[in-house]
Design a protein around this motif. Sequence first.
Motif, PDB file in Angstrom:
ATOM      1  N   LEU A  36     -15.861  -1.581  12.341  1.00 23.34           N
ATOM      2  CA  LEU A  36     -16.717  -1.673  11.153  1.00 23.34           C
ATOM      3  C   LEU A  36     -16.086  -0.969   9.956  1.00 23.34           C
ATOM      4  N   VAL A  37     -15.534   0.211  10.177  1.00 25.46           N
ATOM      5  CA  VAL A  37     -14.906   0.958   9.082  1.00 25.46           C
ATOM      6  C   VAL A  37     -13.749   0.153   8.496  1.00 25.46           C
ATOM      7  N   PHE A  38     -12.871  -0.358   9.341  1.00 28.06           N
ATOM      8  CA  PHE A  38     -11.731  -1.122   8.831  1.00 28.06           C
ATOM      9  C   PHE A  38     -12.180  -2.412   8.150  1.00 28.06           C
ATOM     10  N   LEU A  39     -13.130  -3.110   8.740  1.00 24.11           N
ATOM     11  CA  LEU A  39     -13.588  -4.370   8.161  1.00 24.11           C
ATOM     12  C   LEU A  39     -14.276  -4.144   6.804  1.00 24.11           C
ATOM     13  N   ILE A  40     -15.148  -3.159   6.729  1.00 25.78           N
ATOM     14  CA  ILE A  40     -15.875  -2.902   5.477  1.00 25.78           C
ATOM     15  C   ILE A  40     -14.939  -2.388   4.393  1.00 25.78           C
ATOM     16  N   PHE A  41     -14.109  -1.399   4.719  1.00 25.65           N
ATOM     17  CA  PHE A  41     -13.195  -0.861   3.707  1.00 25.65           C
ATOM     18  C   PHE A  41     -12.170  -1.913   3.296  1.00 25.65           C
ATOM     19  N   GLY A  42     -11.723  -2.723   4.243  1.00 21.77           N
ATOM     20  CA  GLY A  42     -10.794  -3.803   3.913  1.00 21.77           C
ATOM     21  C   GLY A  42     -11.450  -4.837   3.015  1.00 21.77           C
ATOM     22  N   PHE A  43     -12.655  -5.243   3.346  1.00 14.90           N
ATOM     23  CA  PHE A  43     -13.380  -6.234   2.548  1.00 14.90           C
ATOM     24  C   PHE A  43     -13.574  -5.739   1.113  1.00 14.90           C
ATOM     25  N   LEU A  44     -13.931  -4.476   0.957  1.00 12.78           N
ATOM     26  CA  LEU A  44     -14.139  -3.923  -0.393  1.00 12.78           C
ATOM     27  C   LEU A  44     -12.865  -3.945  -1.232  1.00 12.78           C
ATOM     28  N   LYS A  45     -11.719  -3.852  -0.579  1.00 15.92           N
ATOM     29  CA  LYS A  45     -10.450  -3.847  -1.317  1.00 15.92           C
ATOM     30  C   LYS A  45     -10.135  -5.207  -1.940  1.00 15.92           C
ATOM     31  N   PHE A  46     -10.809  -6.255  -1.516  1.00 20.12           N
ATOM     32  CA  PHE A  46     -10.616  -7.565  -2.141  1.00 20.12           C
ATOM     33  C   PHE A  46     -11.228  -7.632  -3.543  1.00 20.12           C
ATOM     34  N   PHE A  47     -12.063  -6.658  -3.880  1.00 21.77           N
ATOM     35  CA  PHE A  47     -12.754  -6.654  -5.168  1.00 21.77           C
ATOM     36  C   PHE A  47     -12.195  -5.549  -6.052  1.00 21.77           C
ATOM     37  N   PRO A  48     -11.434  -5.914  -7.089  1.00 24.53           N
ATOM     38  CA  PRO A  48     -10.800  -4.914  -7.961  1.00 24.53           C
ATOM     39  C   PRO A  48     -11.811  -3.924  -8.546  1.00 24.53           C
ATOM     40  N   GLY A  49     -11.387  -2.667  -8.560  1.00 29.09           N
ATOM     41  CA  GLY A  49     -12.188  -1.617  -9.175  1.00 29.09           C
ATOM     42  C   GLY A  49     -13.193  -0.950  -8.264  1.00 29.09           C
ATOM     43  N   ILE A  50     -13.352  -1.414  -7.035  1.00 23.27           N
ATOM     44  CA  ILE A  50     -14.345  -0.818  -6.138  1.00 23.27           C
ATOM     45  C   ILE A  50     -13.755   0.340  -5.336  1.00 23.27           C
ATOM     46  N   SER A  51     -12.541   0.178  -4.828  1.00 18.60           N
ATOM     47  CA  SER A  51     -11.931   1.206  -3.992  1.00 18.60           C
ATOM     48  C   SER A  51     -11.457   2.371  -4.857  1.00 18.60           C
ATOM     49  N   PRO A  52     -11.862   3.594  -4.530  1.00 19.09           N
ATOM     50  CA  PRO A  52     -11.442   4.750  -5.330  1.00 19.09           C
ATOM     51  C   PRO A  52      -9.945   5.059  -5.210  1.00 19.09           C
ATOM     52  N   ILE A  53      -9.299   4.455  -4.240  1.00 21.03           N
ATOM     53  CA  ILE A  53      -7.886   4.733  -4.014  1.00 21.03           C
ATOM     54  C   ILE A  53      -7.021   3.514  -4.346  1.00 21.03           C
ATOM     55  N   GLU A  54      -7.588   2.572  -5.077  1.00 17.55           N
ATOM     56  CA  GLU A  54      -6.922   1.301  -5.374  1.00 17.55           C
ATOM     57  C   GLU A  54      -5.562   1.484  -6.041  1.00 17.55           C
ATOM     58  N   ASP A  55      -5.500   2.293  -7.076  1.00 13.74           N
ATOM     59  CA  ASP A  55      -4.234   2.474  -7.798  1.00 13.74           C
ATOM     60  C   ASP A  55      -3.170   3.073  -6.884  1.00 13.74           C
ATOM     61  N   LEU A  56      -3.532   4.106  -6.147  1.00 10.88           N
ATOM     62  CA  LEU A  56      -2.578   4.762  -5.254  1.00 10.88           C
ATOM     63  C   LEU A  56      -2.152   3.818  -4.125  1.00 10.88           C
ATOM     64  N   ALA A  57      -3.081   3.081  -3.561  1.00  7.67           N
ATOM     65  CA  ALA A  57      -2.755   2.137  -2.480  1.00  7.67           C
ATOM     66  C   ALA A  57      -1.847   1.025  -2.994  1.00  7.67           C
ATOM     67  N   THR A  58      -2.103   0.560  -4.211  1.00  5.91           N
ATOM     68  CA  THR A  58      -1.266  -0.497  -4.795  1.00  5.91           C
ATOM     69  C   THR A  58       0.150  -0.001  -5.015  1.00  5.91           C
ATOM     70  N   ARG A  59       0.292   1.187  -5.604  1.00  3.17           N
ATOM     71  CA  ARG A  59       1.631   1.737  -5.845  1.00  3.17           C
ATOM     72  C   ARG A  59       2.371   2.002  -4.542  1.00  3.17           C
ATOM     73  N   THR A  60       1.660   2.529  -3.555  1.00  2.00           N
ATOM     74  CA  THR A  60       2.276   2.820  -2.259  1.00  2.00           C
ATOM     75  C   THR A  60       2.748   1.539  -1.583  1.00  2.00           C
ATOM     76  N   THR A  61       1.901   0.527  -1.570  1.00  2.19           N
ATOM     77  CA  THR A  61       2.256  -0.747  -0.942  1.00  2.19           C
ATOM     78  C   THR A  61       3.441  -1.384  -1.658  1.00  2.19           C
ATOM     79  N   THR A  62       3.465  -1.271  -2.967  1.00  5.11           N
ATOM     80  CA  THR A  62       4.586  -1.814  -3.745  1.00  5.11           C
ATOM     81  C   THR A  62       5.894  -1.138  -3.337  1.00  5.11           C
ATOM     82  N   VAL A  63       5.861   0.182  -3.193  1.00  5.13           N
ATOM     83  CA  VAL A  63       7.064   0.927  -2.791  1.00  5.13           C
ATOM     84  C   VAL A  63       7.462   0.574  -1.358  1.00  5.13           C
ATOM     85  N   LEU A  64       6.503   0.599  -0.442  1.00  2.00           N
ATOM     86  CA  LEU A  64       6.815   0.391   0.979  1.00  2.00           C
ATOM     87  C   LEU A  64       7.267  -1.031   1.290  1.00  2.00           C
TER      88      LEU A  64
END
Length: 186
Positions: A36-64
């Motif tokens: 449930l945690v992974f599904l809900i947090f993952g689903f929320l990431k599909f909507f820009p501006g909802i995840s409080p860690i969106e910018d950091l996750a985007t930059r990290t994923t771009t680097v990795l």
Amino acid sequence: MKTLANLFDQFDHLDTSINKWLVANSILLLRICMGLVFLIFGFLKFFPGISPIEDLATRTTTVLTMRIFSGPRAMDFVAGLECIIGLCFLSGRFLRVGVWLMAIQLIGAMSPLLLFPGELFPGPLHAPTLAAQYILKDIILIAAGMVIASTWTGARIVAKPRSFRSTLRSRVAGVVRNQRTTLASN
């Protein structure tokens, strides 16, 4: 005094019953809650501006991913990965795949601690920011994933009920290994 002893015996019976229920159900509940945690947090990431860690996750994923995924595609990648993990955990199907994907995802989720430490631990005392705390709590998911992974080959919790009183001074029990299984697999 007899009433107190009777109350303690009733509590001991309740405690033992709860322990038996936990042995029978805790790993399943852990798997469902993690799903449930992974599904809900993952689903929320599909909507820009909802995840409080969106910018950091985007930059990290771009680097990795060496810029294979960047910007909104990076968040969609992370969101999709987390949703797949959640579905594997919830359904119990492809659980081994789900745990491996979770290991990859958690390496990515923890990597900002190495990639952006100045941003996550600023100031003279290097206290963690809210984003760093959000990342550090993932160590619990790592431990929970290890418990789920231990069930791949049939590992189970086995109840050996003991009275509450008898466990008060004892240490936490270690892992009991079946010697015949160990020898047969070598």
